[in-house]
Structure formats: C-alpha cells, structure tokens
Design a protein around this motif. Structure first.
Motif, PDB file in Angstrom:
ATOM      1  N   SER A  18       0.962  -1.120  -0.097  1.00 17.47           N
ATOM      2  CA  SER A  18      -0.096  -0.005  -0.111  1.00 17.47           C
ATOM      3  C   SER A  18       0.784   1.377   0.043  1.00 17.47           C
ATOM      4  O   SER A  18       1.925   1.296   0.913  1.00 17.47           O
ATOM      5  CB  SER A  18      -0.890   0.039   1.202  1.00 17.47           C
ATOM      6  N   GLU A  19       0.482   2.372  -0.828  1.00 16.78           N
ATOM      7  CA  GLU A  19       1.269   3.617  -0.714  1.00 16.78           C
ATOM      8  C   GLU A  19       0.994   4.333   0.412  1.00 16.78           C
ATOM      9  O   GLU A  19       1.786   5.071   0.815  1.00 16.78           O
ATOM     10  CB  GLU A  19       0.644   4.276  -2.040  1.00 16.78           C
ATOM     11  N   LYS A  20       0.063   3.928   0.855  1.00 18.77           N
ATOM     12  CA  LYS A  20      -0.744   4.621   2.257  1.00 18.77           C
ATOM     13  C   LYS A  20      -0.550   4.035   3.510  1.00 18.77           C
ATOM     14  O   LYS A  20      -0.402   2.727   3.332  1.00 18.77           O
ATOM     15  CB  LYS A  20      -2.314   4.973   2.198  1.00 18.77           C
ATOM     16  N   PRO A  21      -0.506   4.476   4.893  1.00 16.32           N
ATOM     17  CA  PRO A  21      -0.638   3.627   5.844  1.00 16.32           C
ATOM     18  C   PRO A  21      -1.966   2.873   5.963  1.00 16.32           C
ATOM     19  O   PRO A  21      -2.891   3.398   5.275  1.00 16.32           O
ATOM     20  CB  PRO A  21      -0.515   4.745   7.090  1.00 16.32           C
ATOM     21  N   VAL A  22      -1.852   1.515   6.341  1.00 13.62           N
ATOM     22  CA  VAL A  22      -2.821   0.918   6.348  1.00 13.62           C
ATOM     23  C   VAL A  22      -3.521   0.567   7.953  1.00 13.62           C
ATOM     24  O   VAL A  22      -2.438   0.171   8.727  1.00 13.62           O
ATOM     25  CB  VAL A  22      -2.868  -0.483   5.823  1.00 13.62           C
ATOM     26  N   LEU A  23      -4.502   0.658   8.422  1.00 14.98           N
ATOM     27  CA  LEU A  23      -5.225   0.471   9.753  1.00 14.98           C
ATOM     28  C   LEU A  23      -5.856  -0.571   9.613  1.00 14.98           C
ATOM     29  O   LEU A  23      -6.754  -0.996   8.733  1.00 14.98           O
ATOM     30  CB  LEU A  23      -6.210   1.620  10.125  1.00 14.98           C
ATOM     31  N   LEU A  24      -5.508  -1.830  10.183  1.00 14.07           N
ATOM     32  CA  LEU A  24      -6.163  -3.175  10.359  1.00 14.07           C
ATOM     33  C   LEU A  24      -6.849  -3.392  11.338  1.00 14.07           C
ATOM     34  O   LEU A  24      -6.161  -3.247  12.668  1.00 14.07           O
ATOM     35  CB  LEU A  24      -4.865  -4.194  10.185  1.00 14.07           C
ATOM     36  N   ASP A  25      -8.087  -3.728  11.499  1.00 12.37           N
ATOM     37  CA  ASP A  25      -8.964  -4.281  12.479  1.00 12.37           C
ATOM     38  C   ASP A  25      -8.894  -5.644  12.569  1.00 12.37           C
ATOM     39  O   ASP A  25      -9.597  -6.117  11.726  1.00 12.37           O
ATOM     40  CB  ASP A  25     -10.123  -3.394  12.389  1.00 12.37           C
ATOM     41  N   PHE A  26      -8.446  -6.362  13.413  1.00 17.49           N
ATOM     42  CA  PHE A  26      -8.662  -7.979  13.644  1.00 17.49           C
ATOM     43  C   PHE A  26      -9.989  -7.935  14.704  1.00 17.49           C
ATOM     44  O   PHE A  26      -9.959  -7.377  15.567  1.00 17.49           O
ATOM     45  CB  PHE A  26      -7.525  -8.513  14.274  1.00 17.49           C
ATOM     46  N   TRP A  27     -10.936  -8.628  14.148  1.00 15.15           N
ATOM     47  CA  TRP A  27     -12.358  -8.816  14.889  1.00 15.15           C
ATOM     48  C   TRP A  27     -12.820 -10.139  14.537  1.00 15.15           C
ATOM     49  O   TRP A  27     -12.475 -11.123  13.997  1.00 15.15           O
ATOM     50  CB  TRP A  27     -13.177  -7.767  14.239  1.00 15.15           C
ATOM     51  N   ALA A  28     -14.064 -10.358  15.439  1.00 18.69           N
ATOM     52  CA  ALA A  28     -14.734 -11.538  15.245  1.00 18.69           C
ATOM     53  C   ALA A  28     -16.179 -11.260  15.581  1.00 18.69           C
ATOM     54  O   ALA A  28     -16.334 -10.375  16.293  1.00 18.69           O
ATOM     55  CB  ALA A  28     -14.239 -12.651  16.214  1.00 18.69           C
ATOM     56  N   ALA A  29     -17.096 -11.868  14.773  1.00 17.11           N
ATOM     57  CA  ALA A  29     -18.756 -11.799  14.946  1.00 17.11           C
ATOM     58  C   ALA A  29     -19.161 -11.871  16.234  1.00 17.11           C
ATOM     59  O   ALA A  29     -20.099 -11.163  16.497  1.00 17.11           O
ATOM     60  CB  ALA A  29     -19.624 -12.396  13.832  1.00 17.11           C
ATOM     61  N   VAL A  53      -8.108   1.416   5.434  1.00 16.76           N
ATOM     62  CA  VAL A  53      -8.421   0.550   6.380  1.00 16.76           C
ATOM     63  C   VAL A  53      -9.007  -0.713   5.879  1.00 16.76           C
ATOM     64  O   VAL A  53      -9.630  -0.960   5.165  1.00 16.76           O
ATOM     65  CB  VAL A  53      -9.822   1.566   7.158  1.00 16.76           C
ATOM     66  N   GLY A  54      -8.409  -1.643   6.579  1.00 16.45           N
ATOM     67  CA  GLY A  54      -9.011  -3.162   6.418  1.00 16.45           C
ATOM     68  C   GLY A  54      -9.612  -3.995   7.583  1.00 16.45           C
ATOM     69  O   GLY A  54      -9.054  -3.465   8.699  1.00 16.45           O
ATOM     70  N   LYS A  55     -10.228  -4.726   7.394  1.00 14.81           N
ATOM     71  CA  LYS A  55     -10.697  -5.731   8.608  1.00 14.81           C
ATOM     72  C   LYS A  55     -10.196  -7.025   8.451  1.00 14.81           C
ATOM     73  O   LYS A  55     -10.563  -7.689   7.179  1.00 14.81           O
ATOM     74  CB  LYS A  55     -12.222  -5.189   8.643  1.00 14.81           C
ATOM     75  N   VAL A  56      -9.764  -7.626   9.154  1.00 19.47           N
ATOM     76  CA  VAL A  56      -9.453  -9.118   9.108  1.00 19.47           C
ATOM     77  C   VAL A  56     -10.386  -9.941  10.274  1.00 19.47           C
ATOM     78  O   VAL A  56     -10.296  -9.777  11.430  1.00 19.47           O
ATOM     79  CB  VAL A  56      -8.061  -9.322   9.391  1.00 19.47           C
ATOM     80  N   ASN A  57     -11.182 -10.702   9.678  1.00 23.36           N
ATOM     81  CA  ASN A  57     -12.015 -11.764  10.633  1.00 23.36           C
ATOM     82  C   ASN A  57     -11.006 -12.746  11.097  1.00 23.36           C
ATOM     83  O   ASN A  57     -10.813 -13.702  10.085  1.00 23.36           O
ATOM     84  CB  ASN A  57     -13.246 -12.065   9.593  1.00 23.36           C
ATOM     85  N   VAL A  58     -10.790 -12.796  12.254  1.00 19.85           N
ATOM     86  CA  VAL A  58      -9.746 -13.923  12.786  1.00 19.85           C
ATOM     87  C   VAL A  58     -10.429 -15.302  12.661  1.00 19.85           C
ATOM     88  O   VAL A  58      -9.498 -16.201  12.837  1.00 19.85           O
ATOM     89  CB  VAL A  58      -9.468 -13.432  14.455  1.00 19.85           C
TER      90      VAL A  58
END
Length: 107
Positions: A18-29, A53-58
C-alpha cells in the motif's frame, strides 16, 4: 475510502504494498468490544483518506491472525511501508482511535 476485507489472498497487495498507511482491525462476529469498535473504524475510514482501512475476521483468516500474534481482539495495527508501526488491543473511543492512528502515521 471504504473498508476493505483483508484476506490472506489480498494481504500482500492491499497491506504490504500500500502507498498509504493501513489501519488493520482484527475482529470476530462473536466479540462484543469488536462490535462496538467496528462503526468507529468504519467512520474513520470515511473521514481520513490518507489511510487505507482493512478488517480481518480472525475466525476466517487464521493464518493472518497467527502471523500478527493475535491473542485478544479487537486488535488494531497500523502498517506503514510493509512494517507494523503501532498496535493496540481492546475497544477505544473515537478520539482515542484518531489519536492512535495520527501518532502512528507520524512515525
């Protein structure tokens, strides 16, 4: 900017290159604090176009969760130029979220 769903298949392209910084949110339902934080992360993605911004479903992305050493969620990471520059665990209010990302972007 809309939030991207991050998987092991798109991680390299969306995060590491990514050219930009990335905020990653690790989460679960099933995670209560994750459900409270999620709308704040979504809102942040709409307000700050200088960060992806990205979200990762653990539960669905065990490999990524392991690679980041996730043991508690929600977990937030800021990745800049392919390196983790900041991380935190747990719910935080909106202003604290903004401060967390702003200080990470400055690194």
């Amino acid at each position: 900017m809309s939030v991207k769903v991050i998987t092991k298949d798109n991680f390299e392209n969306e995060v590491m290159h990514s050219e930009k910084p990335v905020l990653l949110d690790f989460w679960a339902a099933w995670c209560g604090p994750c459900k409270m934080l999620s709308p704040l992360v979504d809102k942040y993605s709409e307000e700050d176009s200088s960060v992806n911004v990205g979200k990762v479903n653990v539960d669905e992305e065990n490999e990524l969760a392991s690679a980041f050493g996730i043991s508690s969620i929600p977990a937030l990471f800021v990745v800049k130029h392919g390196k983790v520059v900041a991380s935190t665990v747990g719910y935080m209010p909106e202003e604290e979220l903004k401060s967390f990302v702003a200080s990470a972007k400055a690194k």
